[in-house]
Write an enzyme that holds these catalytic residues in place. Structure first.
Site, mmCIF file in Angstrom:
data_model
loop_
_atom_site.group_PDB
_atom_site.id
_atom_site.type_symbol
_atom_site.label_atom_id
_atom_site.label_comp_id
_atom_site.label_asym_id
_atom_site.label_seq_id
_atom_site.Cartn_x
_atom_site.Cartn_y
_atom_site.Cartn_z
ATOM 1 N N PRO A 18 0.832 -1.211 0.000
ATOM 2 C CA PRO A 18 0.000 0.000 0.000
ATOM 3 C C PRO A 18 0.867 1.263 0.000
ATOM 4 O O PRO A 18 1.783 1.379 0.811
ATOM 5 C CB PRO A 18 -0.788 -0.104 1.308
ATOM 6 C CG PRO A 18 -0.545 -1.465 1.849
ATOM 7 C CD PRO A 18 0.668 -2.016 1.210
ATOM 8 N N GLU A 19 0.587 2.162 -0.930
ATOM 9 C CA GLU A 19 1.308 3.429 -1.010
ATOM 10 C C GLU A 19 0.340 4.545 -0.619
ATOM 11 O O GLU A 19 -0.765 4.265 -0.164
ATOM 12 C CB GLU A 19 1.865 3.624 -2.425
ATOM 13 C CG GLU A 19 2.747 2.449 -2.864
ATOM 14 C CD GLU A 19 3.289 2.568 -4.277
ATOM 15 O OE1 GLU A 19 3.491 3.693 -4.758
ATOM 16 O OE2 GLU A 19 3.514 1.528 -4.909
ATOM 17 N N ARG A 53 1.254 -11.239 5.608
ATOM 18 C CA ARG A 53 2.714 -11.230 5.571
ATOM 19 C C ARG A 53 3.317 -10.869 6.934
ATOM 20 O O ARG A 53 4.520 -11.035 7.150
ATOM 21 C CB ARG A 53 3.221 -10.235 4.518
ATOM 22 C CG ARG A 53 2.763 -10.545 3.097
ATOM 23 C CD ARG A 53 3.535 -11.687 2.463
ATOM 24 N NE ARG A 53 4.959 -11.451 2.410
ATOM 25 C CZ ARG A 53 5.605 -10.877 1.392
ATOM 26 N NH1 ARG A 53 4.936 -10.469 0.348
ATOM 27 N NH2 ARG A 53 6.903 -10.719 1.403
ATOM 28 N N ARG A 86 20.989 16.254 -5.222
ATOM 29 C CA ARG A 86 21.156 14.802 -5.282
ATOM 30 C C ARG A 86 21.935 14.362 -6.507
ATOM 31 O O ARG A 86 21.916 15.007 -7.536
ATOM 32 C CB ARG A 86 19.772 14.134 -5.294
ATOM 33 C CG ARG A 86 18.943 14.449 -4.082
ATOM 34 C CD ARG A 86 19.544 13.788 -2.852
ATOM 35 N NE ARG A 86 18.719 14.021 -1.685
ATOM 36 C CZ ARG A 86 18.493 13.107 -0.748
ATOM 37 N NH1 ARG A 86 19.041 11.907 -0.824
ATOM 38 N NH2 ARG A 86 17.738 13.398 0.292
#
Ligand SMILES: [Zn+2]
Length: 263
Positions: A2-3, A104, A143
């Site tokens: 799930p995001e 899980r 970055r």
């Protein structure tokens, strides 16, 4: 996993079911799920439910119950006697039980004084006002690493996971292994739009459901049909017809169009 849109859909589904209810007791079926002692939660009322990244923060009359669904967890509320895959359950004063259902068993719960204690490390919330294209430009300019792991890093930006990173990169025509310092301003703008659009669109469909995710209301997210690259290996790109390719980037299955997203 799930995001942001899936967790937000769970939050929205839970709100009418549990806000205002008191947690009168709890039971732990899988000890490893509990990251911070739950004892103090008894007899506290749920005032509201917040979300930060992929974390849910139940604001209690005192303190916060924090839940992270991790790989395959979801939260169900009912009076039925279901124990299968339940790792932790909370008894509510209306006779319902709120359960973390997680085959899980990677999902985690905490009881803390402040939500920030658990989510303080997270980067900006991508659908909030303090995340805009200039902020993203500034963030990326510092970055040097590859784009896919950068966007998956929750300290960089909160809530994105494998699905929405692949979808956002496709929309911005950025190859997943392309280095952050090689992305020009125009594509950063496209990436910003891509992130906001995929998350917003997915939210309107209740998220994306693969095998394990079901929203708190028992409904499956419908965004899966709208995905342009994720899980479409070998199928034609909707822009150019080239077959979508799957590679592994930092051990994560990664989908992209080799023609639209060149490195
Ligand atoms: Zn293409």
């Amino acid at each position: 996993m799930p995001e942001l849109p899936e967790v937000e859909s769970v939050r929205r589904g839970l709100e009418p079911l549990v806000v205002g209810k008191k947690i009168i007791d709890y039971e732990i079926f899988w000890n490893n799920s509990v990251e911070r002692d739950l004892k103090r939660i008894k007899n506290k009322r749920i005032k509201s439910i917040h979300r930060r990244g992929k974390y849910l923060g139940f604001e209690m009359s005192v303190g916060y119950l924090v839940i992270h669904l991790r790989m395959a967890g979801t939260i169900g509320v009912s009076t039925e006697k279901i124990e299968k895959y339940v790792t932790v359950k909370f008894k509510l004063d209306d006779g319902n039980e709120m359960r973390l259902i997680d085959y899980r068993k990677f999902g985690k719960v905490w009881f803390v004084d402040k939500f920030e204690e658990v989510v303080g490390h997270l980067g900006p919330e991508p659908l909030s006002k303090n995340f805009d294209v200039d902020v993203l430009k500034k963030m990326i300019s510092k970055r040097r690493g590859m784009m896919k792991p950068l966007l998956l890093n929750q300290r960089f930006v909160a809530g994105l996971g494998n699905i929405y990173v692949d979808e956002s990169l496709f929309r911005a025509r950025i190859h997943p292994t392309e280095k952050a310092d090689k992305i020009d301003t125009k594509r950063i703008e496209k990436l910003y739009e891509g992130i906001v659009d995929v998350l917003t669109e997915s939210l309107t469909f209740g998220g994306t459901t693969f095998i394990s995710f079901v929203g708190a209301d028992g409904k499956h997210g419908e965004y899966r049909k709208k995905l342009k690259v994720f899980n479409r290996t070998g199928e034609p790109c909707i822009v150019c017809g080239t077959k979508i390719k799957k590679i592994f980037v930092c051990q994560r299955g990664t989908h992209f169009c080799p023609s639209c997203q060149k490195n």
